[in-house]
Design an enzyme around this catalytic site. Structure first.
Site, PDB file in Angstrom:
ATOM      1  N   SER A  95       0.862  -1.189   0.000  1.00  0.00           N
ATOM      2  CA  SER A  95       0.000   0.000   0.000  1.00  0.00           C
ATOM      3  C   SER A  95       0.896   1.236   0.000  1.00  0.00           C
ATOM      4  O   SER A  95       2.024   1.190   0.511  1.00  0.00           O
ATOM      5  CB  SER A  95      -0.868  -0.011   1.256  1.00  0.00           C
ATOM      6  OG  SER A  95      -1.368   1.289   1.505  1.00  0.00           O
ATOM      7  N   TYR A 132      -1.031  -1.742  10.387  1.00  0.00           N
ATOM      8  CA  TYR A 132      -1.216  -1.919   8.946  1.00  0.00           C
ATOM      9  C   TYR A 132      -0.008  -1.367   8.180  1.00  0.00           C
ATOM     10  O   TYR A 132       0.548  -2.033   7.306  1.00  0.00           O
ATOM     11  CB  TYR A 132      -2.497  -1.211   8.515  1.00  0.00           C
ATOM     12  CG  TYR A 132      -2.811  -1.344   7.041  1.00  0.00           C
ATOM     13  CD1 TYR A 132      -3.305  -2.533   6.516  1.00  0.00           C
ATOM     14  CD2 TYR A 132      -2.604  -0.282   6.164  1.00  0.00           C
ATOM     15  CE1 TYR A 132      -3.602  -2.650   5.163  1.00  0.00           C
ATOM     16  CE2 TYR A 132      -2.888  -0.391   4.813  1.00  0.00           C
ATOM     17  CZ  TYR A 132      -3.392  -1.580   4.315  1.00  0.00           C
ATOM     18  OH  TYR A 132      -3.680  -1.692   2.969  1.00  0.00           O
TER      19      TYR A 132
END
Ligand SMILES: NC(=O)c1ccc[n+]([C@@H]2O[C@H](COP(=O)([O-])OP(=O)(O)OC[C@H]3O[C@@H](n4cnc5c(N)ncnc54)[C@H](O)[C@@H]3O)[C@@H](O)[C@H]2O)c1
Length: 260
Positions: free
Chosen positions: A153, A166
Site C-alpha cells: 500500500s 497496517y
C-alpha cells in the site's frame, strides 16, 4: 457479473493457474475476473465463504475457477491450499498475495493499540505472504517459472497516523519482496510488490469521505477516480511473460499520486 472485456490478449496466460489470496471481495475479486477473462484459472484462496460465490460467478461465465478455503496466516492451511491446487491442475504458475487485515482494523495511536491486534495483523499481512510463497515455491522451482506479486500500500512510504500495525505490515512486504526476488531469481521466478491507490470497491468505504476522496484526486496527475480495473490490468502484465525483466520492484497504479 460478466467478465471484463479486455483489449490486451496475454496469450501466454491461457491455462496458467494463479492463486489470488483474499479474493472473496474487493480488489482481489477483480483480479480473478481479469485472470479468468484471459483463459487462465484463478484460485480464490480466501478465509471467508464469499470465495465460493466468486468462483461460482466466474464459472457462470463459462470460465474455470476454484475456491479453496484458506487462512494465509496458518501454515497447515497454506500447504493444504497448494496441495489442493496441484491435485486438481498439476501446476501453480502465479501467486497474488492480496489477503490482508485492513478494513476491520482499529485506528488508534500506537501506544493504545492492542497487542493481540498488532500480532494478528502481522500474522496475516506479513507471515501470510511468506507462508503462501513457501507453499508454492517448490512447484515453481521444479517448473523453473513463476510469478509472485505481493500487495502492499502507498502508506508504506509516507506513513499514516493511528494505523501503525497496517503500515508496518505493508512496509515489511516491500523488503520481503526484494529478498524473495533474490532467492527465487535463479529459477526464473519473479517477485514484485504492487500497491493499489485508495480504491472504492463494493465494500463499505465510509472511511473514504468525499473530502478525502477529492483531496486524493487533486494530488493525482490524472484527474479521475482510481478503479479496481486500473490495478487488474497491471496485475495481468506482472503475471504474464511480458514482465519477464521486471523483478523485485515496488510498482503502483495511482494516476501519479505518490512518487516513490
Ligand atoms: N482498497 C484500497 O483502497 C487499498 C489501498 C491500498 C492497498 N490495498 C491492499 O489491497 C488488498 C485488497 O484490498 P481490498 O480493499 O480489496 O481489501 P478487503 O478488506 O475488501 O479484502 C480483503 C480480503 O482478504 C480476506 N482475508 C482476510 N484475512 C484473511 C486470511 N487470514 N486468509 C485469507 N483471506 C483473508 C478477507 O476475507 C477479504 O475477502 C489488501 O492487501 C489491501 O491492503 C487496498
Amino acid at each position: 457479473m460478466q467478465l471484463p472485456t479486455q483489449t490486451v490478449d496475454y496469450k501466454d496466460l491461457k491455462g496458467r493457474v494463479i492463486i489470488v489470496t483474499g479474493a472473496g471481495q474487493g480488489i482481489g475479486k477483480f483480479y480473478c475476473d481479469y485472470i479468468a477473462a484471459q483463459g487462465a484459472i484463478p484460485v480464490i484462496a480466501e478465509i471467508s465463504d464469499k470465495g465460493a460465490e466468486v468462483a461460482k460467478d466466474i464459472q457462470a461465465n463459462g470460465a474455470e475457477a476454484l475456491y479453496v478455503r484458506t487462512d494465509v496466516g496458518d501454515e497447515g492451511s497454506t500447504k493444504a491450499c497448494a496441495e489442493a491446487v496441484l491435485k486438481k491442475y498439476g501446476r501453480i504458475d502465479g501467486l497474488v498475495n492480496n489477503a490482508a487485515m485492513f478494513r476491520n482494523l482499529s485506528h488508534k495511536p500506537f501506544w493504545d493499540l492492542d497487542l493481540d491486534e498488532w500480532n494478528r495483523t502481522l500474522q496475516v499481512n506479513v507471515t501470510g505472504p511468506l507462508l503462501m510463497a513457501r507453499a508454492v515455491a517448490p512447484t515453481m522451482k521444479e517448473r523453473k517459472w513463476g510469478r509472485i506479486i505481493n500487495i502492499s500500500s502507498g502508506v508504506q512510504s509516507i506513513g499514516y497516523p493511528n494505523f501503525i500495525h497496517y503500515v508496518t505490515s505493508k512496509s515489511a512486504v516491500v523488503g520481503m519482496t526484494r529478498s524473495m526476488a533474490r532467492e527465487l531469481g535463479p529459477w526464473n521466478i519473479t517477485v514484485n510488490t504492487f500497491w493499489p491507490a485508495r480504491t472504492r470497491t463494493e465494500i463499505d468505504n465510509s472511511d473514504l469521505s468525499p473530502d478525502r476522496h477529492k483531496a486524493q484526486i487533486d494530488l493525482q496527475c490524472l484527474k479521475r477516480e482510481t478503479t479496481p480495473d486500473d490495478h487488474s490490468r497491471v496485475i495481468l502484465f506482472l503475471l504474464s511473460d511480458q514482465s519477464e525483466w521486471v523483478n523485485g520492484h515496488n510498482i503502483a497504479a495511482d494516476g501519479g499520486y505518490k512518487f516513490l
